[in-house]
Design an enzyme around this catalytic site. Sequence first.
Site, short mmCIF file in Angstrom:
data_model
loop_
_atom_site.label_atom_id
_atom_site.label_comp_id
_atom_site.label_asym_id
_atom_site.label_seq_id
_atom_site.Cartn_x
_atom_site.Cartn_y
_atom_site.Cartn_z
N THR A 1 -6.37 10.51 -1.29
CA THR A 1 -6.38 11.23 -2.55
C THR A 1 -5.21 10.84 -3.45
O THR A 1 -5.21 11.18 -4.61
CB THR A 1 -6.31 12.75 -2.31
OG1 THR A 1 -5.16 13.06 -1.53
CG2 THR A 1 -7.55 13.22 -1.58
N THR B 1 0.86 -1.18 0.00
CA THR B 1 0.00 0.00 0.00
C THR B 1 0.90 1.24 0.00
O THR B 1 1.35 1.67 -1.05
CB THR B 1 -0.97 0.00 1.20
OG1 THR B 1 -0.24 -0.25 2.41
CG2 THR B 1 -2.05 -1.05 1.02
N THR C 1 -0.89 -2.75 10.88
CA THR C 1 -1.53 -2.70 9.57
C THR C 1 -0.64 -3.43 8.58
O THR C 1 -0.06 -2.85 7.68
CB THR C 1 -1.81 -1.29 9.06
OG1 THR C 1 -2.52 -1.42 7.84
CG2 THR C 1 -0.61 -0.47 8.84
N ASN D 1 -0.04 10.48 5.26
CA ASN D 1 -1.32 10.12 5.84
C ASN D 1 -2.40 11.18 5.57
O ASN D 1 -3.59 10.85 5.51
CB ASN D 1 -1.16 9.85 7.33
CG ASN D 1 -0.52 8.50 7.56
OD1 ASN D 1 -1.17 7.47 7.45
ND2 ASN D 1 0.77 8.48 7.83
#
Length: 405
Positions: free
Chosen positions: A405, A153, A190, A400
């Site tokens: 976006t 990610t 995460t 973050n």
Amino acid sequence: MAVGELVLPEFNPVAGLRIGTASAGIKKPGRKDLVVFELAAGSTTAGIFTLNAFCAAPVQLCKEHLQQGSPRYLVINTGNANAGTGVAGLDNARKTCQVLADLAGVKSTEVLPFSTGVIGEPLPMDRLLAALPQALEQLTNNGWADAASGIMTTDTKPKGATASCEINGQHVVISGIAKGAGMIKPNMATMLGFIATDATIDSVLLKELLKQAADVSFNRITIDGDTSTNDSCMLVATGQSAKISVEDTAALQSFTACLQQVMQHLALSIVRDGEGATKFVTVQVEQAATTAEALEAAFTVAHSPLVKTALYASDANWGRILAAVGRAPGLESLDVSSVTVYLDDVLLVEQGGRAASYTEDAGSAVMQQTEITLRILLGRGKATETVWTCDFSHDYVTINADYRT
């Protein structure tokens, strides 16, 4: 940019396991974002998951399916966490498993789903499902590197590790990949981690081995103190090589050391690639009364925004370290005059105050380094624990703030 070199190894293929990676365009068109693991019949699988009460739909379903049999497939998507999506999210996770199961000729309960990415958005099911046949077509025993990229990610680099050992005359291999760069806190983080071995291990022992290895790897790291909704770490044993059992102590010790080596390498890679990180920091607490006390003190320091911003600024502000230690849970009766703090080999604090030998020049020189060790001696006992973290930079905020976006 990652702190230190993060280079994928030449992975040892794991007999009985194939991996396929495809592009579903879930968040960004054209990027590889869908990964499928195929496990040989008879494989055993263990998993550990986030403790966040708002655990994602795939985590809920993965736990459910693990209770119902032996998984044959793992399916992972990035770009969308399928978390905070309610009943619809669970339905989408189930449909993903069902479609893959139909394509592969297995039961839907033999498919384990995983997702990572933006929270609160529905999965783009049309694109995800359309890419499943491509992922199956790409199945290969050399698919680790593509998969490491396919689960990223905010990671800047793919993360992987591989190792091998000789057990009772047989060559046993362990390979794994992980993703994670932010929203990282133990129990889990995460992160997604997928580790596989060709050893033969029953499910009960496999689960115990995974927990033990996680406790000295993934559960010893922190980036920002946030526990995510999707964290999962899986360990697969395909049963194609030597048997590992509690009765064979020598074999068990050899395998355990090899597994912990792989998982710790993956965990430290996550810290090195922490969002916006410029420094890799080891926090070692010694002379604690108990292991739990040592960990509480270490994590309190590692989580402290004031300590982490001082590290980024290369400011040897040792008062922030003392303040963090002093508020650690369970240390209310701490005798501060017994506390000693080192910055690498530079003595910062002794007898409750700045060490007589300390100079700002010496402290600042260490703080300029990209790798730093904080040693905190509590003077209360013999327990020692280590955790790993990084600094907080402007880039952490930017990454973050702009994530959706």
